[in-house]
Design a protein around this motif. Structure first.
Motif, short mmCIF file in Angstrom:
data_model
loop_
_atom_site.label_atom_id
_atom_site.label_comp_id
_atom_site.label_asym_id
_atom_site.label_seq_id
_atom_site.Cartn_x
_atom_site.Cartn_y
_atom_site.Cartn_z
N GLY A 113 0.87 -1.13 -0.12
CA GLY A 113 0.12 0.05 -0.05
C GLY A 113 0.85 1.30 0.02
O GLY A 113 0.27 2.49 -0.01
N ALA A 114 2.12 1.24 0.01
CA ALA A 114 3.00 2.28 0.10
C ALA A 114 2.80 3.01 -1.54
O ALA A 114 2.53 2.47 -2.51
N GLY A 115 2.93 4.41 -1.63
CA GLY A 115 2.58 5.17 -2.68
C GLY A 115 4.02 5.18 -3.40
O GLY A 115 5.10 5.33 -3.03
N ILE A 116 3.73 4.93 -4.76
CA ILE A 116 5.00 4.84 -5.58
C ILE A 116 4.61 6.03 -6.81
O ILE A 116 3.67 5.89 -7.43
N TYR A 117 5.51 6.99 -6.79
CA TYR A 117 5.32 8.23 -7.77
C TYR A 117 6.48 8.46 -8.67
O TYR A 117 7.60 8.43 -8.17
N ALA A 118 6.13 8.85 -9.71
CA ALA A 118 7.49 9.43 -10.62
C ALA A 118 7.13 11.08 -10.63
O ALA A 118 6.14 11.66 -10.72
N CYS A 119 8.42 11.73 -10.58
CA CYS A 119 8.44 13.08 -10.72
C CYS A 119 8.25 13.61 -12.25
O CYS A 119 8.66 13.20 -13.07
N LYS A 120 7.01 14.42 -12.39
CA LYS A 120 6.73 15.01 -13.61
C LYS A 120 7.77 15.69 -14.46
O LYS A 120 8.00 15.47 -15.63
N ALA A 121 8.41 16.52 -13.85
CA ALA A 121 9.69 17.35 -14.24
C ALA A 121 10.72 16.26 -14.90
O ALA A 121 11.14 16.55 -15.89
N SER A 122 11.02 15.17 -14.13
CA SER A 122 11.92 14.41 -14.54
C SER A 122 11.45 13.36 -15.55
O SER A 122 12.11 13.03 -16.60
N VAL A 123 10.12 13.09 -15.52
CA VAL A 123 9.64 12.22 -16.59
C VAL A 123 9.59 12.90 -17.94
O VAL A 123 10.08 12.53 -19.09
N ASP A 124 9.37 14.27 -17.87
CA ASP A 124 9.58 15.09 -19.10
C ASP A 124 10.94 15.30 -19.65
O ASP A 124 11.13 15.20 -20.95
N LEU A 125 11.91 15.45 -18.77
CA LEU A 125 12.86 15.61 -18.91
C LEU A 125 13.69 14.52 -19.82
O LEU A 125 14.32 14.71 -20.73
N PHE A 126 13.39 13.38 -19.51
CA PHE A 126 13.99 12.15 -19.97
C PHE A 126 13.16 11.68 -21.00
O PHE A 126 13.09 10.63 -21.47
N GLU A 127 12.08 12.36 -21.22
CA GLU A 127 10.93 12.02 -22.61
C GLU A 127 10.41 10.78 -22.23
O GLU A 127 10.43 9.83 -23.22
N LEU A 128 9.91 10.29 -21.08
CA LEU A 128 9.20 9.49 -20.60
C LEU A 128 7.82 9.45 -20.45
O LEU A 128 7.45 10.70 -20.70
N ASP A 129 6.93 8.48 -20.51
CA ASP A 129 5.59 8.40 -20.23
C ASP A 129 5.11 7.31 -19.49
O ASP A 129 5.99 6.47 -19.12
N LYS A 130 3.79 7.27 -18.97
CA LYS A 130 3.32 6.31 -17.93
C LYS A 130 3.46 4.82 -18.62
O LYS A 130 3.94 4.12 -17.92
N ASP A 131 3.50 4.81 -19.90
CA ASP A 131 3.76 3.35 -20.44
C ASP A 131 5.28 2.86 -20.28
O ASP A 131 5.63 1.67 -20.25
N ASP A 132 6.12 3.80 -20.17
CA ASP A 132 7.80 3.51 -19.86
C ASP A 132 7.63 3.05 -18.54
O ASP A 132 8.85 2.47 -17.98
N LEU A 133 7.00 3.31 -17.63
CA LEU A 133 7.10 3.04 -16.06
C LEU A 133 6.41 1.80 -15.59
O LEU A 133 5.56 1.20 -16.15
N VAL A 134 6.87 1.10 -14.56
CA VAL A 134 6.31 -0.27 -14.40
C VAL A 134 4.94 0.13 -13.51
O VAL A 134 4.52 1.20 -13.17
N GLU A 135 4.07 -0.93 -13.56
CA GLU A 135 2.87 -0.90 -13.18
C GLU A 135 2.54 -0.47 -11.70
O GLU A 135 1.18 0.18 -11.58
N GLN A 136 3.44 -0.46 -10.89
CA GLN A 136 3.34 -0.07 -9.45
C GLN A 136 3.30 1.34 -9.24
O GLN A 136 2.87 1.94 -8.31
N VAL A 137 3.74 1.94 -10.26
CA VAL A 137 3.75 3.46 -10.36
C VAL A 137 2.38 3.95 -10.31
O VAL A 137 1.64 3.80 -11.25
N GLN A 138 1.86 4.80 -9.27
CA GLN A 138 0.34 5.21 -9.12
C GLN A 138 0.19 6.53 -9.70
O GLN A 138 -1.00 6.93 -9.99
#
Length: 157
Positions: free
Chosen positions: A112-137
């Motif tokens: 039940g821990a929250g697992i989050y990605a930083c929007k600025a870093s995701v944008d910086l590295f040109e990633l999106d939700k599909d690039d991240l593992v399913e546990q990322v909320q």
């Protein structure tokens, strides 16, 4: 008189993409959840490697400029050294029943821990939700992270 204050919530920032940068955060989040403490992990900059599908199984120990290894910088920079030292550490952690990063993140997510990605870093590295593992909320801003962290302790690893 003993202090009766207890920690009820921790928010852990993971900014490094190496074994020694990721494992402390995972161990602390797992320990918090085991103690009934709410825990959120916020992955930013190179810490995103731990939750990026293409990278989370290939995290290495930093061997250059890592004073804890007690290796000369020249030796740490040799092409074969990071793989050798990483395999050595992984074997030692396996003997201690410390799971590999993908399994650890799955376990922590299941608690039940929250697992989050930083929007600025995701944008910086040109990633999106599909690039991240399913546990990322969610992919959240720093401001949203602070909202999640309100009332708790913030830990930077």
């Amino acid at each position: 008189m003993a202090d009766t204050a207890t920690i009820e919530k921790v928010s852990i920032i993971v900014s490094k993409g190496s074994l020694e940068g990721i494992y402390p955060a995972l161990i602390m989040a797992n320990g918090a959840r085991a103690e009934g403490i709410e825990a959120d992990l916020f992955f930013t900059f190179f810490g995103l490697d731990a939750i990026t599908k293409k990278r989370w199984e290939h995290i290495k120990l930093a061997t250059v400029g890592n004073p804890g290894l007690h290796l000369p910088t020249l030796l740490g920079g040799m092409p074969w050294v990071p793989d050798l030292v990483t395999r050595y550490m992984e074997r030692k952690m396996d003997k201690l029943d410390i799971p590999p990063i993908p399994e650890f993140i799955e376990m922590i997510g299941d608690t039940g821990a929250g697992i989050y990605a930083c929007k600025a870093s995701v944008d910086l590295f040109e990633l999106d939700k599909d690039d991240l593992v399913e546990q990322v909320q969610g992919i959240i801003t720093v401001g949203e992270f602070y909202e999640h962290a309100a009332g708790g302790q913030i830990i930077y690893t």
